[in-house]
Design a protein around this motif. Structure first.
Motif, PDB file in Angstrom:
ATOM      1  N   ASP A 272       0.791  -1.368  -0.081  1.00  0.00           N
ATOM      2  CA  ASP A 272       0.097   0.001  -0.120  1.00  0.00           C
ATOM      3  C   ASP A 272       0.989   1.202  -0.004  1.00  0.00           C
ATOM      4  O   ASP A 272       1.877   1.584   0.868  1.00  0.00           O
ATOM      5  N   ASP A 273       0.497   2.052  -0.887  1.00  0.00           N
ATOM      6  CA  ASP A 273       1.418   3.364  -0.943  1.00  0.00           C
ATOM      7  C   ASP A 273       0.606   4.575  -0.685  1.00  0.00           C
ATOM      8  O   ASP A 273       0.981   5.911  -0.943  1.00  0.00           O
ATOM      9  N   VAL A 274      -0.562   4.477  -0.111  1.00  0.00           N
ATOM     10  CA  VAL A 274      -1.441   5.402   0.808  1.00  0.00           C
ATOM     11  C   VAL A 274      -1.314   5.285   2.095  1.00  0.00           C
ATOM     12  O   VAL A 274      -0.964   6.456   2.771  1.00  0.00           O
ATOM     13  N   ILE A 275      -1.814   4.059   2.600  1.00  0.00           N
ATOM     14  CA  ILE A 275      -1.835   3.753   4.080  1.00  0.00           C
ATOM     15  C   ILE A 275      -0.673   2.863   4.139  1.00  0.00           C
ATOM     16  O   ILE A 275      -0.547   1.652   3.772  1.00  0.00           O
ATOM     17  N   PRO A 276       0.344   3.388   4.907  1.00  0.00           N
ATOM     18  CA  PRO A 276       1.777   2.638   5.157  1.00  0.00           C
ATOM     19  C   PRO A 276       1.336   1.151   5.735  1.00  0.00           C
ATOM     20  O   PRO A 276       0.539   1.137   6.655  1.00  0.00           O
ATOM     21  N   PRO A 277       1.887   0.243   5.323  1.00  0.00           N
ATOM     22  CA  PRO A 277       1.691  -1.007   5.711  1.00  0.00           C
ATOM     23  C   PRO A 277       1.783  -1.341   6.995  1.00  0.00           C
ATOM     24  O   PRO A 277       1.165  -2.155   7.757  1.00  0.00           O
ATOM     25  N   ASP A 278       2.923  -0.576   7.530  1.00  0.00           N
ATOM     26  CA  ASP A 278       3.362  -0.624   9.222  1.00  0.00           C
ATOM     27  C   ASP A 278       1.909  -0.075   9.954  1.00  0.00           C
ATOM     28  O   ASP A 278       1.424  -0.546  11.027  1.00  0.00           O
ATOM     29  N   CYS A 279       1.395   0.844   9.479  1.00  0.00           N
ATOM     30  CA  CYS A 279      -0.040   1.429   9.944  1.00  0.00           C
ATOM     31  C   CYS A 279      -0.929   0.212  10.115  1.00  0.00           C
ATOM     32  O   CYS A 279      -1.876   0.238  10.829  1.00  0.00           O
ATOM     33  N   ALA A 280      -1.225  -0.520   8.885  1.00  0.00           N
ATOM     34  CA  ALA A 280      -2.065  -1.567   8.967  1.00  0.00           C
ATOM     35  C   ALA A 280      -1.854  -2.622  10.072  1.00  0.00           C
ATOM     36  O   ALA A 280      -2.537  -3.475  10.657  1.00  0.00           O
ATOM     37  N   ARG A 281      -0.425  -2.986   9.970  1.00  0.00           N
ATOM     38  CA  ARG A 281      -0.016  -4.020  10.782  1.00  0.00           C
ATOM     39  C   ARG A 281      -0.223  -3.641  12.260  1.00  0.00           C
ATOM     40  O   ARG A 281      -0.713  -4.325  13.159  1.00  0.00           O
ATOM     41  N   GLN A 282      -0.213  -2.154  12.601  1.00  0.00           N
ATOM     42  CA  GLN A 282      -0.505  -1.712  13.998  1.00  0.00           C
ATOM     43  C   GLN A 282      -2.020  -1.828  14.173  1.00  0.00           C
ATOM     44  O   GLN A 282      -2.169  -2.415  15.364  1.00  0.00           O
ATOM     45  N   LEU A 283      -2.787  -1.764  13.416  1.00  0.00           N
ATOM     46  CA  LEU A 283      -4.343  -1.999  13.397  1.00  0.00           C
ATOM     47  C   LEU A 283      -4.715  -3.582  13.724  1.00  0.00           C
ATOM     48  O   LEU A 283      -5.353  -3.754  14.695  1.00  0.00           O
ATOM     49  N   ALA A 284      -4.011  -4.075  12.959  1.00  0.00           N
ATOM     50  CA  ALA A 284      -4.310  -5.557  13.026  1.00  0.00           C
ATOM     51  C   ALA A 284      -3.880  -6.246  14.377  1.00  0.00           C
ATOM     52  O   ALA A 284      -4.521  -6.785  15.113  1.00  0.00           O
ATOM     53  N   THR A 285      -2.628  -5.720  15.047  1.00  0.00           N
ATOM     54  CA  THR A 285      -2.223  -6.187  16.176  1.00  0.00           C
ATOM     55  C   THR A 285      -3.141  -5.526  17.292  1.00  0.00           C
ATOM     56  O   THR A 285      -3.560  -6.245  18.256  1.00  0.00           O
ATOM     57  N   ALA A 286      -3.340  -4.020  17.412  1.00  0.00           N
ATOM     58  CA  ALA A 286      -3.996  -3.656  18.227  1.00  0.00           C
ATOM     59  C   ALA A 286      -5.408  -4.284  18.402  1.00  0.00           C
ATOM     60  O   ALA A 286      -5.949  -4.327  19.606  1.00  0.00           O
ATOM     61  N   SER A 287      -6.050  -4.521  17.441  1.00  0.00           N
ATOM     62  CA  SER A 287      -7.550  -4.963  17.382  1.00  0.00           C
ATOM     63  C   SER A 287      -7.587  -6.504  17.679  1.00  0.00           C
ATOM     64  O   SER A 287      -8.528  -7.154  17.952  1.00  0.00           O
ATOM     65  N   ALA A 288      -6.403  -7.454  17.679  1.00  0.00           N
ATOM     66  CA  ALA A 288      -6.140  -8.830  17.609  1.00  0.00           C
ATOM     67  C   ALA A 288      -7.052  -9.404  16.838  1.00  0.00           C
ATOM     68  O   ALA A 288      -7.629 -10.259  17.307  1.00  0.00           O
ATOM     69  N   CYS A 289      -7.296  -8.628  15.799  1.00  0.00           N
ATOM     70  CA  CYS A 289      -8.059  -9.381  14.694  1.00  0.00           C
ATOM     71  C   CYS A 289      -7.563 -10.619  14.248  1.00  0.00           C
ATOM     72  O   CYS A 289      -6.496 -10.957  13.697  1.00  0.00           O
ATOM     73  N   GLN A 290      -8.497 -11.724  14.023  1.00  0.00           N
ATOM     74  CA  GLN A 290      -8.181 -13.010  13.719  1.00  0.00           C
ATOM     75  C   GLN A 290      -8.649 -13.426  12.220  1.00  0.00           C
ATOM     76  O   GLN A 290      -8.352 -14.434  11.624  1.00  0.00           O
ATOM     77  N   ASN A 291      -9.406 -12.243  11.635  1.00  0.00           N
ATOM     78  CA  ASN A 291      -9.882 -12.491  10.220  1.00  0.00           C
ATOM     79  C   ASN A 291      -8.992 -11.351   9.339  1.00  0.00           C
ATOM     80  O   ASN A 291      -9.543 -10.506   9.189  1.00  0.00           O
ATOM     81  N   VAL A 292      -7.875 -11.323   9.036  1.00  0.00           N
ATOM     82  CA  VAL A 292      -7.183 -10.406   8.134  1.00  0.00           C
ATOM     83  C   VAL A 292      -6.567 -11.323   6.930  1.00  0.00           C
ATOM     84  O   VAL A 292      -6.106 -12.042   6.785  1.00  0.00           O
TER      85      VAL A 292
END
Length: 564
Positions: A272-292
């Motif tokens: 992703d060149d608009v939303i940095p992938p590290d920002c995506a990973r932060q959200l996945a980690t913070a939410s403890a999402c199992q459906n990514v």
């Protein structure tokens, strides 16, 4: 009293004869999240056998100094069965948030697909978008720090009022409200759930957390960046403080609660060149999402190639809350839809590399009439690995031939049996696409990728096409296609043989009419391309770049015809 709006919708909106009329709907204070009742207007925009679409407007709970911004416009998509519902309160409903730049077609696609699956859905325009900005345009949001900050508060208040409207429908279960969005819409979806306990399911595509980094990174937010940089240090701190409070990462507790129930779905683009992938990973980690889901190799915009499958994934995700009796049956004509989708996919794949060891082939001829003139044409295309051969006779271009050998060396046929071979000053990896207008080529690439993916989700075509299927005496089938939204006038008729292969295409689109005979259309099949350059021609080596630029000019000519 929560069914007041619903009863009005049943009694008034459920009649197709009301197309184009404005209706006033009332929702009492006890059914509203802010404790203040309101009225909304609804106008039937479009209706078919499966769903009805309404233009909805209602007052924003927050009054701003710009009158146009105080009315919230949106569109409501209702399954026809939900219009006749008189109080089952059994269906889920979804509020869809829109992207930053767009014409709302993405939101209409998702809302319509949800409604066809039996799920009421709605999208609303955010503060200062389109008609809400008045004559000042989108720049109205940057009038001052106070206006800028208020727009975020107002956006969330508007969303809660939209949920008030959805929960008032007699068919909707107030305990089954979902939100969804892409890009900006994904950020808004995950941000709202921390402040709106009625949200029970969230699907966010191409979003992320850490708004300060996202705002500072994305070129799409450059206008926001410039505005913030012009503010005084205290006002800058006010802005960053508010963004921190509504940041999806700050809603971690609510997101984790959804995740524990399997009610959170996140989709990210690997590059992703608009939303940095590290920002995506932060959200996945913070939410403890199992459906990514991570889209391999995709950028923010090339992810559109996966859109048909993602829409299907979203529908299945929200359909988990449908009662068993309400599960949508397969739409009538599903087989015909699948055949049309397969044809679109096969034609679009001609522009993509074949699978290893496979090839593409397209052979057709026909006529096109425009402005009282009739033009004959023919086209032959073969592709395997790096090699391809394209030849034909096209109006305004005449006879032509070009291709590349197994090593990828380009060639082009010219007049008087001349053959130009692009070996001079060759550079590995250089392609004609480099010399096509980037925006035009990108739009074409994304469009063809979207069509190529339709075979995985043919039901999406229900949003766009009215389709009639007729069996013919010789065992073939005729499919008549018309645009459902009226954007394309006229009709396209496909003739398929007994094996379901496209053999003829006729179209009458007002300005253009024509007939095309298809002798071969094969994607990823057994195809061979002559290994050598065309024989019997006088060969001349030219600069690789010059030849590729000639290809690009021809390709640009055709792209201008389909995407002015």
């Amino acid at each position: 009293m929560r069914s007041v709006l619903g009863w009005l919708l049943v009694g008034l909106l459920g009649l197709s004869s009301l197309h184009g009329k404005n209706l006033l709907l009332s929702i009492p204070a006890q059914d509203c999240s802010c404790g203040e009742g309101f009225s909304a207007s609804a106008e039937l925009l479009q209706q078919d056998t499966a769903i009805s679409t309404y233009k909805i407007t209602f007052p924003s709970p927050i009054r701003t100094s710009l009158p146009e911004n105080n009315t919230v416009p949106g569109e409501l998509f209702l399954p026809r069965a939900a219009e006749d519902d008189r109080g089952s309160h059994s269906l889920p409903a979804v509020l869809v948030f829109h992207i930053l730049h767009g014409n709302y077609e993405l939101e209409r696609l998702l809302c319509g697909s949800l409604a066809r699956a039996g799920i009421p859905a709605m999208f609303c325009k955010m503060p200062y978008f389109d008609e809400r900005a008045g004559q000042a345009g989108r720049g109205a949001i940057f009038a001052s720090t106070d206006v800028f900050l208020e727009s975020f508060t107002q956006g969330q208040a508007d969303a809660r009022r939209a949920i008030d409207l959805l929960t008032s429908l007699p068919a909707v279960d107030a305990g089954k409200i979902g939100v969804a969005g892409t890009s900006l819409g994904a950020i808004l979806s995950t941000s709202l759930c921390g402040n709106e306990p009625r949200i029970r399911r969230v699907a966010a595509m191409l979003g992320g957390g850490d708004l300060r980094r996202i705002f500072s990174f994305a070129r799409e937010t450059r206008q926001f960046q410039n505005f913030i940089s012009r503010q005084t240090p205290p006002d800058q701190e006010r802005i960053w403080s508010l963004l921190a409070r509504i940041d999806p990462l700050a809603q971690a507790a609510a997101l984790q609660n959804l995740s524990r129930r399997g009610a959170l779905m996140l989709v990210f683009a690997e590059n992703d060149d608009v939303i940095p992938p590290d920002c995506a990973r932060q959200l996945a980690t913070a939410s403890a999402c199992q459906n990514v889901t991570w889209l391999p190799g995709a950028t923010h915009y090339t992810a559109i190639a996966a859109l048909p499958g993602l829409v299907k994934q979203n529908v299945a995700f929200f359909a988990a809350d449908l009662p068993a009796a309400a599960s949508a049956s397969a739409p009538a004509g599903q087989e015909a839809l699948a055949q049309v989708a397969a044809i679109c996919s096969a034609w679009a794949k001609m522009f993509t590399p074949p699978a290893p060891g496979k090839g593409h082939a397209l052979q057709l001829q026909g006529s096109i009439s425009a402005a009282a003139q009739k033009h004959q044409f023919s086209l032959s295309f073969l592709r395997h690995g790096n090699s391809f051969r394209l030849s034909g006779n096209i109006p305004e271009l005449g006879e032509f031939s070009c291709g590349a050998d197994a090593a990828g060396t380009p060639w082009m046929g010219g007049k008087n049996q001349r053959l130009f071979i692009g070996r001079g000053e060759a550079q590995p990896g250089r392609t004609a696409a480099q010399y096509i207008t980037p925006r035009r080529y990108f739009r074409f690439q994304m469009g063809s990728s979207f069509l190529a993916a339709l075979e995985n989700a043919p039901e999406i075509l229900n949003q766009y096409l009215d389709l009639q299927s007729d069996s013919l005496a010789d065992g073939s089938r005729r499919l008549s296609l018309r645009s459902k939204n009226g954007l394309i006038a006229g009709e396209i008729v496909l003739t398929l043989d007994g094996a379901g292969q496209l053999r003829a295409l006729a179209f009458d689109l007002g300005k253009y009419r024509g007939e095309i005979q298809v002798s071969q259309c094969l994607a990823n099949g057994e195809v061979s391309v002559p290994a050598d350059f065309p024989a019997g021609m006088q060969a001349q080596e030219v600069r690789q770049e010059d030849l590729l630029r000639m290809w690009a000019a021809i390709w640009e000519f055709f792209l201008e015809k389909i995407d002015p």
